[in-house]
Design a protein around this motif. Structure first.
Motif, PDB file in Angstrom:
ATOM      1  N   TYR A 640      70.610  71.896 -30.179  1.00  0.00           N
ATOM      2  CA  TYR A 640      69.802  71.841 -31.187  1.00  0.00           C
ATOM      3  C   TYR A 640      69.582  73.221 -31.927  1.00  0.00           C
ATOM      4  CZ  TYR A 640      67.587  67.729 -29.549  1.00  0.00           C
ATOM      5  OH  TYR A 640      67.225  66.443 -29.234  1.00  0.00           O
ATOM      6  N   TYR A 641      69.767  74.492 -31.427  1.00  0.00           N
ATOM      7  CA  TYR A 641      69.700  75.574 -32.159  1.00  0.00           C
ATOM      8  C   TYR A 641      70.722  75.727 -32.951  1.00  0.00           C
ATOM      9  CZ  TYR A 641      71.658  78.640 -28.450  1.00  0.00           C
ATOM     10  OH  TYR A 641      72.714  79.187 -27.754  1.00  0.00           O
ATOM     11  N   LEU A 642      72.153  75.370 -32.479  1.00  0.00           N
ATOM     12  CA  LEU A 642      73.175  75.656 -33.216  1.00  0.00           C
ATOM     13  C   LEU A 642      73.178  74.629 -34.572  1.00  0.00           C
ATOM     14  CD1 LEU A 642      75.756  77.439 -33.111  1.00  0.00           C
ATOM     15  CD2 LEU A 642      74.334  77.509 -31.198  1.00  0.00           C
ATOM     16  N   LEU A 643      72.763  73.608 -34.423  1.00  0.00           N
ATOM     17  CA  LEU A 643      72.548  72.548 -35.530  1.00  0.00           C
ATOM     18  C   LEU A 643      71.436  73.292 -36.590  1.00  0.00           C
ATOM     19  CD1 LEU A 643      73.243  70.089 -36.942  1.00  0.00           C
ATOM     20  CD2 LEU A 643      71.745  68.800 -35.562  1.00  0.00           C
ATOM     21  N   ALA A 644      70.735  73.917 -35.984  1.00  0.00           N
ATOM     22  CA  ALA A 644      69.704  74.700 -36.812  1.00  0.00           C
ATOM     23  C   ALA A 644      70.175  75.720 -37.733  1.00  0.00           C
ATOM     24  CB  ALA A 644      68.390  75.203 -36.029  1.00  0.00           C
ATOM     25  N   PHE A 645      71.192  76.540 -36.902  1.00  0.00           N
ATOM     26  CA  PHE A 645      71.976  77.401 -37.781  1.00  0.00           C
ATOM     27  C   PHE A 645      72.848  76.943 -38.778  1.00  0.00           C
ATOM     28  CE2 PHE A 645      70.852  80.657 -34.303  1.00  0.00           C
ATOM     29  CZ  PHE A 645      70.856  81.803 -35.294  1.00  0.00           C
TER      30      PHE A 645
END
Length: 984
Positions: A640-645
């Protein structure tokens, strides 16, 4: 459902006026579309359940009520409490049947929660909904996770959730847990048999954040009211006495009785029911009553007829709601109905004869425990032996264990075999409970320790780290074996005790002689070094494990992922990606088999960090879709947070904020708190680029808090990024460079993190160090080194090509090499900006810097070109919503006597959208992409009804009537800034 009467001692409810008023306020808010949580806490028997029942039965609000009760015997049952709630909804509720069928130990809480939102919204469409969780601490953990998830996503539904929880349980009443009834605590999970989860699970330095405490259910929920119940007031004793028929007692006698019981309702009424009125009224003698509830119950039992006592003893042994016929069969009474009468009169049991199969149970757990304690040991054994043959097989094990009067190796073996079957069905917590029982029944020390180790291994396999931690001291008392050290090392790692973790895991690996333990130790130790960003130490360990793991096993795919991450830490993300070629998996995300989905997590992560944004996004979105639709694929916060980046870098800022919000939701729901820091970093960076300074600073503060709280070594780089981007967006180049100096402090940021994130920090550093006309030589050298590091990442990364040209142009300009600078800038603009493979903000910076460089030539033609490039940059900034940069570009245009009238529609659109709340902006953003309300709800983890509610507000604020007009309002914005998330 038909609610039981408010008080088991009569139809009158006594006192609690202030609490009822607060409940009424919360209920009114919920009915009005503001979902509300009410937490009722207090010691056992204080009247929490009675208060809830009375309020819901007598309030002026017409709720559809669903009631679930926590039960120690069912705490290992996956989604047991949720199943209770769902089965009380109208059978025709859309999605209900499918959701009930999907519940099971392999179903992930996020996927279940997403479906539950739609079901609850539909169920509350015609009538407000009240969800009651009675005795929340005994609710199974998966149900609690789902409810925690939905509470963070109920935005506008008319839903009231009421939870009761006991505190200081039994202390004043002198009641203790019966030692012959073995009870276990925990939750279920899903992973590979060896539990190769390492730092992907709910791991945190602060063990109190693991979310096991019942109050974590509503942490971060906006509308919560907590009511702490204490004893009734002295004046309210009159009402209790009247309900019990003791109307002749004087005021002084009632006051004395109140002082003796502290106003505890259950104790108070038990005395009024059992002790003769004359004894209560005689003020000349000490109060002749027992001082504890247990003693009162014992006295009541002594006065019961034999059949009634036998029946209530059977109920105490069964310890759950059962049909009267079953209780009578166990009690061996000829006429159970007749035996029931005295129990009802004494207030010891609850019974609803209107039910087709009337359920019967002891009214309160305190009474049950006191009754159980009063049964002779011999009779307990007889009753438990008989009960084992009457109840379902899964419940029978507890009675078999309770019936054992000595160690029993045969029963221990049977329990271990059943534990293995339960684990094969992913019921790891249940398997652990069975193994702990087996340990207690083992006659020899080595057998006890073997079962204890197996129980711990099951808990680690099911991510139940909090419960596993309760076994840590027992493990430390076991003989020092490689398996014991492996498990202790993993536990220490999960709770941030890193020196102890490394000591145990290293020793286990050195001493292990059996293949299974060696592999487990290697996987845990390799993951430990990844967690510590020690790639060089992890690589040989993981390589060795991969040589012996089955090629297509889940453990092998996890090992490949961690090996790639380790190589990324040591040699850079591109080198880490080359590791996955050895796994011989398809390049396209959709073609990777579900069994190898773990590879998508690590490969997608490295692809994003290597600047291969589209391929990385494809990996991560494919994985997230599978997690929500395929049982057995656990949800981790990493994707989730890598996709946000990835969305942030690609300029999809609306999507970046949505993904950051989802990351916080997933991290908070599942206890993966190490994902909080990067999520808040993305939010801080995005808000800063848009000039939302208050939101950016708030997110930065949260980022710093979670970095200090959850694995600071792993997360140390994220507050550095957030701090630097905020300073950069504010135009403070000195502060930007100062913030990035933390990258050189290896005690704050591990070198591997600097290396693996080399696509993100060099542009910030180079621009800040080359912003002056005459940069210092040391600054210029530092900038050159940063560009060199960026070039190593940018090789074969299309999304970074334009950025690389821009940075080289900045370096040339800083050296006053105008010709080279212009060549680099123009080369960067000549690179096509394919969707998803570009950093559009950097392209806008390039236009801006090219304009400034052209102005140094002082020719009319170059001046005109400079104005064109400034206008191009200005329009791009407006489209992104990058207001700080747009203002600077507008100021540069004004200094040249020029303006940008073509950007007027874009400015008007952004001004209109500024009226919307963040939730409304997210809904509107997705609606303009053609997504249906159901699809929008799926992306945002909200119900379609909530989407409809927010869209109506959007239409009203923007004075539009439909989606076509909404798209027209968004029209001036570029597709880049409004590209939707992948549909799952």
């Amino acid at each position: 459902m038909d609610l039981p009467r408010a008080s088991w001692w009569g139809t009158e409810f006594v006192g609690r006026g202030a609490e009822l008023a607060q409940l009424d306020h919360c209920a009114a808010q919920a009915v009005g579309g503001v979902p509300w949580v009410v937490a009722l806490e207090g010691e056992a028997g204080i009247g929490k359940t009675a208060l809830v029942r009375y309020f819901l039965g007598h309030s002026g609000h017409s709720f559809r009520t669903c009631w679930a009760s926590g039960d120690m015997a069912e705490i290992d049952l996956s989604y047991g409490a949720l199943d209770q709630l769902l089965r009380q909804l109208p059978p025709g509720t859309p999605g209900l049947r499918e959701l009930l069928a999907a519940l099971g130990p392999r179903a992930t809480p996020i996927a279940v929660g997403a479906d539950l939102l739609a079901v609850l919204a539909a169920a509350s469409d015609d009538k407000p909904l009240a969800l009651v969780l009675d005795d929340l601490p005994l609710v199974d953990h998966l149900s609690r996770q789902v409810l925690a998830f939905i509470l963070r996503r109920l935005w506008s539904e008319p839903i009231l959730l009421v939870a009761t929880a006991r505190t200081n349980d039994g202390d004043r009443q002198g009641i203790t847990e019966p030692d012959t009834t073995k009870r276990a605590h925990g939750r279920d999970g899903a992973t590979s048999a060896t539990g190769a989860v390492a730092f992907d699970g709910a791991a945190t330095v602060n063990s109190g954040l693991l979310g096991d405490h019942w109050s974590s259910l509503w942490r971060s929920v906006e509308h919560v009211t907590t009511l702490h119940l204490t004893g009734l007031a002295a004046a309210e004793t009159d009402g209790v006495a009247e309900a019990a028929g003791a109307t002749s007692l004087s005021r002084a006698a009632l006051d004395r009785l109140w002082q003796h019981t502290g106003g505890h309702p259950l104790h108070l009424h038990s005395l009024l029911t059992e002790v003769p009125r004359a004894a209560l009224a005689d003020m000349g003698r000490p109060l002749p009553v027992p001082s504890t509830l247990g003693a009162v119950v014992q006295q009541t039992l002594n006065h019961l007829p034999a059949d009634a006592r036998h029946l209530v003893e059977a109920l105490a042994v069964l310890d759950t709601s059962v049909p009267l016929t079953l209780a009578g069969q166990l009690a061996a009474v000829d006429d159970p109905t007749r035996a029931l009468g005295p129990l009802l009169a004494a207030g010891l049991v609850s019974w609803d004869p209107t039910d087709p199969i009337p359920p019967l149970q002891i009214h309160h757990s305190l009474q049950r425990d006191a009754i159980y304690q009063a049964i002779s040991p011999v009779r307990r054994v007889v009753l438990h032996e008989a009960a084992a043959g009457l109840v379902p097989p899964d419940q029978a094990w507890a009675h078999k264990v309770a019936a054992a009067t000595a160690t029993d190796p045969d029963l221990a073996d049977q329990l271990a075999q059943e534990a293995a079957r339960q684990a094969a069905d992913s019921r790891f917590e249940r398997a652990s409970t069975l193994e702990l029982w087996a340990a207690d029944l083992s006659p020899a020390r080595d057998g006890y320790e073997a079962h204890l180790l197996a129980a711990t291994a099951y808990l680690l396999g099911g991510y139940a780290y909090k419960r596993a931690s309760t076994l840590r001291s027992a493990l430390e008392g076991c003989a020092p074996t490689p398996l014991r050290d492996t498990l202790l090392g993993q536990l220490a790692s999960m709770f941030g005790d890193f020196p102890t973790a490394e000591h145990h895991l290293t020793r286990a690996l050195a001493a292990s002689r059996d293949e299974e333990t060696t592999l487990l130790a290697e996987i845990f130790l390799g993951a430990f070094h990844v967690l510590q960003v020690e790639g060089a130490k992890a690589i040989p360990i993981l390589h060795h494990a991969l040589q012996r793991l089955p090629a297509d096993s889940p453990d092998a795919y996890y090992a490949w992922g961690r090996l790639g991450t380790s190589v990324g830490y040591t040699e850079g993300p591109a080198a880490g990606l080359r590791v996955f070629a050895e796994a011989h998996l398809p390049d396209a995300a959709a073609s990777v088999p579900p069994s190898a989905s773990a590879v998508l997590r690590y490969r997608g992560t490295l692809r994003v960090r290597a600047g291969r944004l589209q391929a990385g996004s494809d990996d991560l979105t494919t994985l997230i879709a599978r997690e929500q639709t395929t049982d057995g694929i656990p949800i981790y916060v990493l994707e989730y947070y890598l996709l946000a980046f990835a969305r942030y870098l690609a300029g999809y800022w609306d999507d970046a904020l949505i993904r950051a919000d989802q990351t916080v939701l997933v991290a908070d729901t599942t206890g993966q708190y190490w994902g909080m820091s990067p999520a808040y970093a993305v939010a801080a960076m995005t808000h800063a680029q848009q000039g939302h300074w208050a939101q950016a600073q708030a997110a930065l503060a949260d980022c710093r808090y979670w970095t200090a709280t959850a694995f600071p070594r792993l997360n140390g780089i994220y507050p550095v990024f957030a701090d630097a981007v905020i300073a950069h967006a504010q135009g403070d180049r000195t502060a930007t460079a100062d913030a990035l100096r933390a990258l050189d402090d290896f005690s704050t940021v591990a070198p591997g993190l600097r290396r693996v994130w080399a696509a993100l920090w060099p542009p910030l550093l180079v621009e800040s160090l080359t912003d002056s006309d005459h940069p210092a030589l040391l600054d210029l050298q530092r900038a050159e080194d940063a560009v060199a590091e960026f070039d190593r990442v940018a090789h074969d990364a299309p999304a970074l090509a334009t950025t690389a040209c821009w940075l080289h142009g900045r370096l040339a300009a800083a050296r006053h090499d105008t010709a080279t600078s212009l060549t680099c800038y123009r080369a960067g603009l000549a690179i096509s900006a394919s969707e998803g493979e570009d950093i559009p903000l950097h392209r806008a910076f390039l236009h801006h810097d090219l304009a400034r460089q052209l102005l140094t030539t002082r020719t009319p033609r170059d001046r005109n070109d400079a104005v064109d490039h400034l206008r191009h940059a200005h329009r791009a900034y407006i489209r992104f919503g990058a207001h700080p940069y747009a203002e600077r570009a507008a100021a540069d245009l004004a200094a040249l006597g020029a303006s940008d009238s073509a950007s007027a529609p874009e400015r008007a659109s952004t001004a209109a959208l500024a009226q919307l709340t963040e939730r409304e902006q997210a809904v509107a953003h997705l609606a303009t992409q053609g997504l249906t309300n159901q699809e929008i709800g799926h992306e945002l983890f909200v119900s379609p009804k909530t989407v409809e509610y927010h869209l109506s507000h959007v239409y009203a604020k923007l004075s539009v009537a439909n989606r076509r007009q909404l798209r027209k309002t968004f029209g001036p914005l570029s597709p880049t800034s409004a590209r939707p998330l992948s549909r799952h």
